[in-house]
Design an enzyme around this catalytic site. Structure first.
Site, mmCIF file in Angstrom:
data_model
loop_
_atom_site.group_PDB
_atom_site.id
_atom_site.type_symbol
_atom_site.label_atom_id
_atom_site.label_comp_id
_atom_site.label_asym_id
_atom_site.label_seq_id
_atom_site.Cartn_x
_atom_site.Cartn_y
_atom_site.Cartn_z
ATOM 1 C CE1 TYR A 57 -3.218 -2.910 0.216
ATOM 2 C CE2 TYR A 57 -3.741 -2.240 2.382
ATOM 3 C CZ TYR A 57 -3.728 -3.034 1.156
ATOM 4 O OH TYR A 57 -4.747 -4.045 1.365
ATOM 5 C CE LYS B 41 0.894 -17.803 -1.779
ATOM 6 N NZ LYS B 41 0.248 -18.800 -1.947
ATOM 7 C CG ASP C 207 -2.406 -19.913 0.264
ATOM 8 O OD1 ASP C 207 -1.240 -19.744 0.955
ATOM 9 O OD2 ASP C 207 -1.907 -20.782 -0.633
ATOM 10 C CG ASP D 170 -6.807 -4.113 4.332
ATOM 11 O OD1 ASP D 170 -7.705 -3.890 5.275
ATOM 12 O OD2 ASP D 170 -6.793 -3.568 3.263
ATOM 13 C CG ASP E 8 -12.038 -6.115 7.046
ATOM 14 O OD1 ASP E 8 -11.922 -5.752 8.176
ATOM 15 O OD2 ASP E 8 -12.381 -5.749 6.073
#
Ligand code: NAD
Length: 360
Positions: free
Chosen positions: A146, A195, A227, A251, A255
């Site tokens: 980001y 990852k 994942d 992020d 959620d």
């Protein structure tokens, strides 16, 4: 002990829920013999109304001079509020991003805790919920994809967009230290999510986290691919204690984790810098649809205040008392409208604050 607390009521339901959190903090002071000095600061729409801009230097300086900041929420209804006629850099949300940046808040903490009494709101099957879950996601907030270089170009008539995911070891080390410090205060397990089978940034992440882990022999470290983590959160959420991860993965996962609790009015959060200082706020927004009606759930803000006691003021016993009071009130069957179910006693925002304060 004496502490200076900056209060940012903000917009919408913000003032109503911050009032209740302050009520609870006042009771904590009374019972445990502390003294908190509060300073109310303007941010977001409330600041636009007075100063024409969502964040003033005065608010930043006063926040920096405090031991911690407790915030309600920022923003209004984008369709009807005049704040959204302003250019994006002058809108309420710009104030929130601005203060996070000015205070160098690089660590975001989002607990996901399932109260026994609210199991009905959890979208998972009972056999998956088991004994419930109690985890906290520690997300890096100021680096990664980001904040990396980005560009959109056209090459030989083909449009192409590039985002850059970069982390240096210092950025990884400081967030890892936060996660291990938090784990020390909990069940002493860190799951570092990356990852590393694909990304170089994740391979460095893994190495640095392992280096940090050497300083915390009492904490168990495990690595998990992002994942797999996304699956495990809905397959066996009870396995997690502290999840440590980078900005974008955090992020998405935070959620997901919060939604499996099912109750938006219960979700607290904190953003910390390198010192003990932090900004504490509910995960939900300013709920303009119910603002001023006295029906908002103040528990996410009250639980954020408990996090403030624990992480910025090192008042663990007091934080435990607030969390226990919330659990007790739910057990006794009191509910605000958003978590109401059959047979329970409906309470207003202020009544909920009173009930919690009475049980400290
Ligand atoms: P929201 O979280 O404010 O509301 C979503 C739904 O949940 C609404 O129906 C609302 O009534 C309900 N709700 C939220 N909190 C509640 C509570 N404590 N008690 C009972 N019900 C509650 O999200 P939104 O409607 O998408 O956004 C409204 C405004 O909030 C926007 O301006 C948005 O930008 C802002 N926002 C601010 C923050 C923040 O300050 N950190 C975070 C998210 C959204």
């Amino acid at each position: 002990m004496d502490y200076r607390i900056a209060l940012i009521p903000g917009d919408g339901i913000g003032p109503e829920i911050v009032r209740e959190a302050k009520k609870v903090l006042d009771k904590v002071c009374e019972v445990y013999g502390h003294h908190f000095t509060y300073q109310e600061l303007l941010l977001g729409g409330a600041s636009i109304d007075v100063h024409g801009i969502p964040l003033t230097e005065e608010t930043v300086e006063a926040a920096k001079a405090s031991d911690a900041v407790l915030m309600g929420s920022i923003g209004g209804d984008a369709k009807t509020s005049p704040w959204y006629q302003l250019e994006p850099s002058k809108r309420p949300e710009a104030g929130l991003l601005g203060i996070r940046k000015a205070l160098n808040l690089f660590a975001n903490l989002r607990p996901a805790y399932l109260y026994d009494e609210l199991k009905g709101a959890c979208p998972l099957k009972e056999e998956i919920i088991g004994d419930g879950f109690d985890m906290i996601i520690v997300r890096e907030l100021t680096g990664g994809l980001y904040f990396g270089e980005r560009k959109t170009v056209e090459e030989d008539g083909v449009r192409k967009a590039v985002d850059t995911l970069s982390y240096d070891e210092k950025e990884i080390r400081r967030i890892a230290v936060k996660a291990f410090e938090i784990a020390k205060k909990r069940r002493k397990k860190v799951t570092s999510v990356d990852k590393a089978n694909v990304l170089d940034s994740s391979r460095l992440w893994r190495k640095v986290v392992e280096e940090v882990a050497l300083q915390y022999p009492e904490v168990t470290l495990e690595h998990m691919l992002v994942d797999n983590c996304a699956m495990q959160l809905v397959h066996n959420p009870g396995q997690f204690d502290v999840i440590l991860t980078e900005n974008m993965f955090g992020d998405i996962l935070s959620d997901e984790a919060s939604m499996v609790t099912g109750s938006i009015g219960m979700l607290s959060s904190a953003s910390l810098n390198e010192t003990k200082f932090g900004l504490y706020e509910p995960s939900h927004g300013s709920a303009p649809d119910i603002a001023g009606k006295g029906i908002a759930n103040p528990l996410a803000t009250i639980l954020s205040a408990a996090m403030m006691l624990r992480f910025s003021l090192d008042l663990d016993q007091e934080a435990d008392a607030v969390e226990a009071a919330v659990a007790q009130v739910l057990k006794e069957g009191y509910r605000t409208m958003d978590i109401m179910s059959e047979g329970m006693t409906k309470t207003s925002t202020a009544q909920m604050g009173d009930l919690i304060a009475e049980r400290i």
